[in-house]
Design an enzyme around this catalytic site. Structure first.
Site, short mmCIF file in Angstrom:
data_model
loop_
_atom_site.label_atom_id
_atom_site.label_comp_id
_atom_site.label_asym_id
_atom_site.label_seq_id
_atom_site.Cartn_x
_atom_site.Cartn_y
_atom_site.Cartn_z
N GLU A 102 0.82 -1.21 0.00
CA GLU A 102 0.00 0.00 0.00
C GLU A 102 0.86 1.27 0.00
O GLU A 102 0.63 2.20 0.77
CB GLU A 102 -0.95 0.00 1.20
CG GLU A 102 -1.94 -1.15 1.15
CD GLU A 102 -2.98 -1.11 2.28
OE1 GLU A 102 -2.67 -0.59 3.35
OE2 GLU A 102 -4.09 -1.62 2.05
N ASP A 105 -8.58 -8.89 4.19
CA ASP A 105 -8.32 -7.80 5.14
C ASP A 105 -9.33 -7.72 6.27
O ASP A 105 -10.26 -6.93 6.19
CB ASP A 105 -8.31 -6.47 4.37
CG ASP A 105 -7.67 -5.35 5.18
OD1 ASP A 105 -7.16 -5.65 6.27
OD2 ASP A 105 -7.68 -4.20 4.71
N GLU A 137 -12.46 -1.98 12.35
CA GLU A 137 -12.47 -1.25 11.07
C GLU A 137 -13.60 -1.70 10.15
O GLU A 137 -14.28 -0.89 9.54
CB GLU A 137 -11.12 -1.45 10.37
CG GLU A 137 -11.07 -0.85 8.97
CD GLU A 137 -9.73 -1.09 8.27
OE1 GLU A 137 -8.81 -1.66 8.88
OE2 GLU A 137 -9.61 -0.69 7.11
C1 BDP Z 1 -6.06 -2.10 6.17
C2 BDP Z 1 -6.34 -0.73 6.67
C3 BDP Z 1 -5.17 0.21 6.55
C4 BDP Z 1 -3.91 -0.46 7.07
C5 BDP Z 1 -3.69 -1.77 6.36
C6 BDP Z 1 -2.54 -2.56 6.94
O1 BDP Z 1 -7.43 -0.22 5.96
O2 BDP Z 1 -5.48 1.37 7.25
O3 BDP Z 1 -2.82 0.35 6.91
O4 BDP Z 1 -4.81 -2.58 6.51
O5 BDP Z 1 -2.82 -3.50 7.67
O6 BDP Z 1 -6.97 -2.91 6.83
O7 BDP Z 1 -1.40 -2.28 6.68
#
Ligand code: BDP
Length: 724
Positions: free
Chosen positions: A310, A384, A412
């Protein structure tokens, strides 16, 4: 003016109804409420007549204070007599070398079993008198033993003939805070970050101490303070000095600090031109950084790293791989006995393959290549933190690598801190899943605790749900998720029912008429949220960015796998993601018996149906309903179940304080409103493809699809700050 008689009536009412003294939730599961049952109080008092508790280390002093506070509050004692003559006591607490040789002898086998962190709580007979003994090999074992003893008393457990020998099954029991240096918390729904960087290191907030205490009470022994989307500044001297102050607070509670290491830190704070892990100057920079940290914090835990995920920088920026990156850091930490926790949450916009397959494809070939102080931290599922996911296929598939579990405690994708969802049920489902990788019953728990593949370094992390809210977690019931995570990290074989029962007893009441319906409600709450958000294996259909509420229509984000339409694939033919050999073939990443079971829509458990299959709207479910009707009925069931929670809670007034009752009632009303929102928005949207009416029993939507699509939440809490 309140008159004395009113106060007396109030006191009487509270005592009579067994309401805990804590009303704002700050005391978490440790209110040490006064025990009304006089026969039980008498039994506990018999053990508390005189206590032998030698030792004056910081950790032992904490244990002593805790014991005294707990006994005083629970048993209504003014003071606790201590006695230095061992033989005249009714309770003896001490490490092995402090106990008399008879006791030592009789427990010699147990001492071996409990290792460095375990404890023994046992009644023994000394000179025909029953004595309660709490013992361990180490001070921290004593602290854990004292917390357990107090917790058992809070649960009104019978201590007669107790023989509890307990030791954690997992080595690193860790909270991951996603806290930014400006005190915002990514995916945080309980206020701001606890870490007041501006006032540290001089100002030690009482909260740090209470936080450490709560963690130690369930055996959590590591915390990563900062967001995985890391800021390199945390590794500069100014911040390290602040971290050191926190380490000093946490140390006597047995808690080690980890920091998130931004891979590009050598450039950002080190003035180097590259962060290439094979560049000797970069390697040296990390060696010096590690030396600098350990000079300040000799028991520093190590680094947690999100790399090439990401948008975060990583070794791939330099044509290197995860092994190069992780091992470079591991080398710098090894002389200090530090660990690297390298996250496996990776997926790439340059990889057109199913996102669910990418972490496995990338990491499994590296099995056996990481240094001995590297753990690969893997989310519980391949996408996720969804309300339900099949376990991550990496579990069991990397026998030569310590795989660390990453759960998300903060909600979340589970309604933020407004929805009551008891997560230990979700965690248990993952831990109990059979990977079929070795023998039958090769569960995820056995991968995580190292027993399946004989791993020494083991760990479980939970993304924290803790913030500055008075009750720490926003929703009073979200405390149960912190507690439950800690308990499962200690023992991944505990049942969620046991955890719910323990937590309810300690936090609210030991009354059976409270416990039975409330345990049922907690256990069911997880399936309820699945029903009203993501039934039958649907997933990731949340609205963009903030993930608050439904957004199954979102299809325009730059990366395909950020769009809900990528995951549900609804069209006029049907709905679901074909991950069988006719589709992305993600099932291939699981062991053979699971492939066989899951490739066939007739044999796959229906809760995973649309995760792995794209099926026609009139596909027949096991109960005879069509898929469309089945989806609609599940959404309705979820809504009805929340209404049921409200009914259950409405009769719990006698067992909780007025404030707590009102607070949870209001939150449940929001949950109901939002469950309806999920039902209506999703059904209206999917109906544009199915072109079918909803079946009988499903309520008509409250608003139009356009209305639901128009809802925007630019200030929803927990939104990640701008990535750079
Ligand atoms: C996702 C979240 C994000 C996190 C990412 C992670 O939306 O904010 O940075 O995972 O785990 O669930 O790195």
């Amino acid at each position: 003016m309140i008159q004395l008689k009113h106060v007396l009536v109030l006191v009487f009412l509270c005592v009579f109804s067994g309401i805990s003294q804590s009303t704002n939730g700050y005391e978490l599961w440790m209110p040490y409420s006064n025990i009304e049952d006089s026969s039980l109080t008498k039994k506990y008092r018999d053990y508390s007549k005189s206590i032998y508790f030698p030792g004056s280390t910081e950790t032992l002093m904490i244990a002593k204070n805790e014991l005294h506070t707990g006994l005083r509050k629970m048993l209504g004692l003014a003071s606790i007599p201590t006695n230095s003559n061992r033989l005249e006591n009714t309770m003896i607490i001490g490490t092995k070398e402090n106990l008399n040789s008879d006791i030592q002898q009789s427990l010699s086998k147990a001492y071996v079993e409990i290792g460095n962190e375990g404890f023994i709580i046992k009644t023994v007979s000394i000179k025909s008198k029953t004595v309660l003994v709490v013992t361990a090999n180490t001070d921290i074992g004593i602290l854990y033993g004292v917390y357990r003893l107090l917790n058992l008393m809070q649960q009104h457990k019978n201590l007669h003939n107790i023989n509890a020998v307990d030791t954690p099954k997992i080595k690193l029991r860790m909270l991951n805070h996603w806290d930014n240096l400006d005190r915002t918390v990514e995916r945080g729904y309980a206020g701001f970050s606890l870490w007041n960087w501006q006032k540290l290191p001089e100002f030690i907030d009482q909260r740090y101490i209470d936080y450490a205490r709560a963690n130690a009470s369930v055996g959590i022994n590591a915390v990563s303070l900062t967001n995985v989307n890391a800021n390199a500044l945390i590794l500069t001297p100014m911040y390290l000095e602040k971290v050191e102050a926190l380490a000093r607070v946490f140390r006597p509670y047995g808690i080690k600090i980890y920091l998130t290491a931004r891979f590009s830190a050598p450039i950002e704070i080190g003035n180097l031109e590259t962060a290439d892990p094979l560049d000797p100057k970069v390697q040296q920079w990390w060696v010096h950084k590690a030396d600098e940290i350990y000079k300040l914090i000799p028991d520093f835990g190590g680094f947690l790293v999100k790399a090439n995920s990401e948008g975060q920088p990583g070794p791939q920026n330099y044509g290197r791989n995860h092994v190069d990156g992780a091992n470079m850091l591991a080398k710098a930490l090894l002389p200090h006995k530090g660990n690297v926790i390298w996250r496996a949450f990776v997926y790439s916009e340059h990889d057109a393959d199913d996102r669910a397959k990418q972490a496995y494809s990338e990491f499994v070939p590296y099995d056996g290549k990481f240094m001995e102080n590297v753990l690969v931290q893997t989310k519980n599922g391949a996408i996720d933190f969804q309300p339900r996911e099949p376990f991550h296929p990496m579990f069991g598939a990397m026998p030569k690598t310590p795989l660390m579990m990453e759960f998300q405690i903060t909600q979340e994708y589970l309604g933020f801190s407004t929805h009551l969802v008891f997560l230990p049920k979700l965690f248990e489902e993952v831990l109990d899943a059979d990977t079929f990788r070795k023998e039958e019953n090769s569960t995820v728990a056995k991968v995580i605790d190292g027993s399946l593949h004989n791993q020494k370094l083991t760990g479980m992390a939970g993304v924290a749900n803790i913030g500055t809210d008075l009750n720490w977690t926003g929703h009073p019931f979200a405390q149960a998720n912190w507690y439950g995570f800690g308990r499962l990290a200690w023992d991944p074989y505990l049942s969620s029912e046991t955890i719910a029962d323990e937590w309810l007893r300690m936090t609210f009441s030991n009354d059976e008429s409270f416990l039975e319906p409330m345990t049922r409600m907690l256990i069911k709450s997880r399936e309820t949220v699945v029903n009203y958000m993501n039934p039958l294996g649907l997933h990731h259909i949340f609205d963009t960015g903030h993930h608050y509420g439904p957004g199954p229509w979102v299809s325009e984000l730059s990366r395909p796998e950020w769009n809900p339409t990528y995951y549900h694939k609804a069209d006029s033919q049907g709905i679901g993601f074909d991950r069988t050999p006719s589709g992305s073939n993600a099932t291939e990443q699981y062991a053979k018996p699971l492939q066989e079971l899951w490739n066939d829509p007739q044999t796959i458990p229906e809760e995973y149906l649309l995760w792995f299959h794209h099926l026609p709207w009139d596909y027949k479910l096991k109960n005879g309903a069509t898929l469309w009707d089945g989806i609609a009925l599940k959404y309705q069931q979820g809504v009805d179940e929340v209404a049921g929670m409200i009914t259950t809670w409405s009769i719990m007034k006698p067992f909780v304080s007025k404030e707590q009752h009102e607070e949870v009632t209001m939150l449940l009303e929001i949950q109901l409103k939002e469950a309806k929102w999920w039902r209506d928005a999703c059904l209206l949207y999917f109906q544009t493809f199915s072109k079918k009416d909803v079946p009988d029993g499903v309520s008509k939507p409250l608003y139009s699809l356009e209305y639901y699509k128009s809802l925007k939440f630019p200030f929803a809490p927990g939104i990640r700050p701008q990535w750079d």
